[in-house]
Design a protein around this motif. Structure first.
Motif, PDB file in Angstrom:
ATOM      1  N   UNK A 134     -16.524 -50.757  42.066  1.00 24.07           N
ATOM      2  CA  UNK A 134     -16.017 -49.384  42.146  1.00 24.07           C
ATOM      3  C   UNK A 134     -17.154 -48.383  42.309  1.00 24.07           C
ATOM      4  N   UNK A 135     -18.234 -48.557  41.521  1.00 27.20           N
ATOM      5  CA  UNK A 135     -19.328 -47.585  41.506  1.00 27.20           C
ATOM      6  C   UNK A 135     -20.326 -47.790  42.642  1.00 27.20           C
ATOM      7  N   UNK A 191      -5.223 -48.418  49.680  1.00 26.73           N
ATOM      8  CA  UNK A 191      -5.742 -47.949  48.400  1.00 26.73           C
ATOM      9  C   UNK A 191      -6.476 -49.086  47.688  1.00 26.73           C
ATOM     10  N   UNK A 192      -7.579 -48.760  47.048  1.00 22.79           N
ATOM     11  CA  UNK A 192      -8.373 -49.780  46.368  1.00 22.79           C
ATOM     12  C   UNK A 192      -7.692 -50.211  45.070  1.00 22.79           C
ATOM     13  N   UNK A 247      -5.745 -58.672  46.972  1.00 19.17           N
ATOM     14  CA  UNK A 247      -5.571 -58.486  48.409  1.00 19.17           C
ATOM     15  C   UNK A 247      -4.116 -58.243  48.782  1.00 19.17           C
ATOM     16  N   UNK A 248      -3.199 -58.985  48.155  1.00 21.28           N
ATOM     17  CA  UNK A 248      -1.797 -58.945  48.579  1.00 21.28           C
ATOM     18  C   UNK A 248      -0.945 -57.965  47.772  1.00 21.28           C
ATOM     19  N   UNK A 268     -10.459 -39.549  42.489  1.00 19.97           N
ATOM     20  CA  UNK A 268      -9.986 -40.524  43.470  1.00 19.97           C
ATOM     21  C   UNK A 268      -8.799 -41.305  42.911  1.00 19.97           C
ATOM     22  N   UNK A 269      -7.838 -41.587  43.773  1.00 20.11           N
ATOM     23  CA  UNK A 269      -6.682 -42.391  43.382  1.00 20.11           C
ATOM     24  C   UNK A 269      -6.990 -43.872  43.562  1.00 20.11           C
TER      25      UNK A 269
END
Length: 233
Positions: A20-21, A1-2, A129-130, A30-31
């Motif tokens: 994001x865009x 997931x972003x 990232x983590x 979107x989640x």
């Protein structure tokens, strides 16, 4: 997931919005995972516009922060070693990073000051990232005397020292730990004595001499394991 940082807990703006865009092309419905105020939030995009993307929080996610707050006092090192240290130690769970100009430092503090903002950006990206929520503070470089005063504030102060010390073997109960790592040339004897004088403990990382960028990461890992944050007792 972003994952995205939010400054206000309700929207995503700036470079985060651009990613994001324009890069991910996410849309309402979107989640996403939102990092805000030291929390990880599961959210759903409700609007994506030119100036901001709005979201609705669905639930707060598991806190992945270590209970033991470890501050790494890293002797200034040259080249991209500080970049590596900040990135990898952020991934492992460091609470803060303090570059320190020491007697045997090859790099100098006046040059290191210019790198503070870049190191802060590296920490921020590593957090995304983590899957952490807390971005470690990266302080401007201090001289050894200034750093020593700050080290006094910790419940426990550990100094991996190539001249020997106690092994990282026992349980660590302290919730605020300082770790002093020497630069490429190591910790000078007078610096080691000064650390001991304020209650610091000399530690050993084994029979092999580690590079400074390796020693900091290994010592952090062993400390968090001893504190029970990596599956220790």
């Amino acid at each position: 997931m972003h994952r995205f940082f939010s400054e206000d807990g309700a929207s995503i703006r700036g470079e985060e919005l651009k990613h994001l865009r324009q890069v991910l092309r996410l849309a309402p419905g979107d989640e996403i995972e939102v990092l805000w105020d030291g929390k990880r939030l599961l959210a759903e995009l409700t609007e994506v516009a030119a100036q901001a993307a709005a979201f609705a929080v669905r639930q707060e996610l598991l806190d992945r922060e270590p209970r033991c707050r470890v501050t790494l006092y890293q002797g200034l090192c040259k080249g991209e070693k500080m970049d590596f240290l900040v990135q990898k130690c952020t991934e492992m769970g460091v609470h803060a990073v303090v570059p320190v100009e020491m007697a045997r430092s090859v790099a100098r503090a006046d040059r290191a000051q210019k790198k503070t903002e870049r190191l802060a950006r590296i920490a921020r990206e590593a957090v995304k990232q983590c899957g952490r929520a807390h971005v470690p503070e990266v302080l401007p470089a201090l001289d050894f005397a200034q750093a020593l005063e700050r080290m006094r504030e910790h419940e426990l102060l550990l100094m991996p020292y190539e001249e020997g010390g106690q092994p990282f073997a026992g349980r660590i109960a302290a919730r605020s730990v300082g770790l002093l790592i020497g630069p490429e040339g190591g910790i000078a004897p007078e610096e080691a004595e000064a650390v001991r004088a304020v209650g610091g403990q000399a530690m050993t990382l084994g029979s092999r001499i580690l590079r400074t960028e390796t020693a900091g990461l290994v010592a952090l890992t062993l400390t968090l394991h001893g504190a029970g944050d990596l599956g220790g007792e």
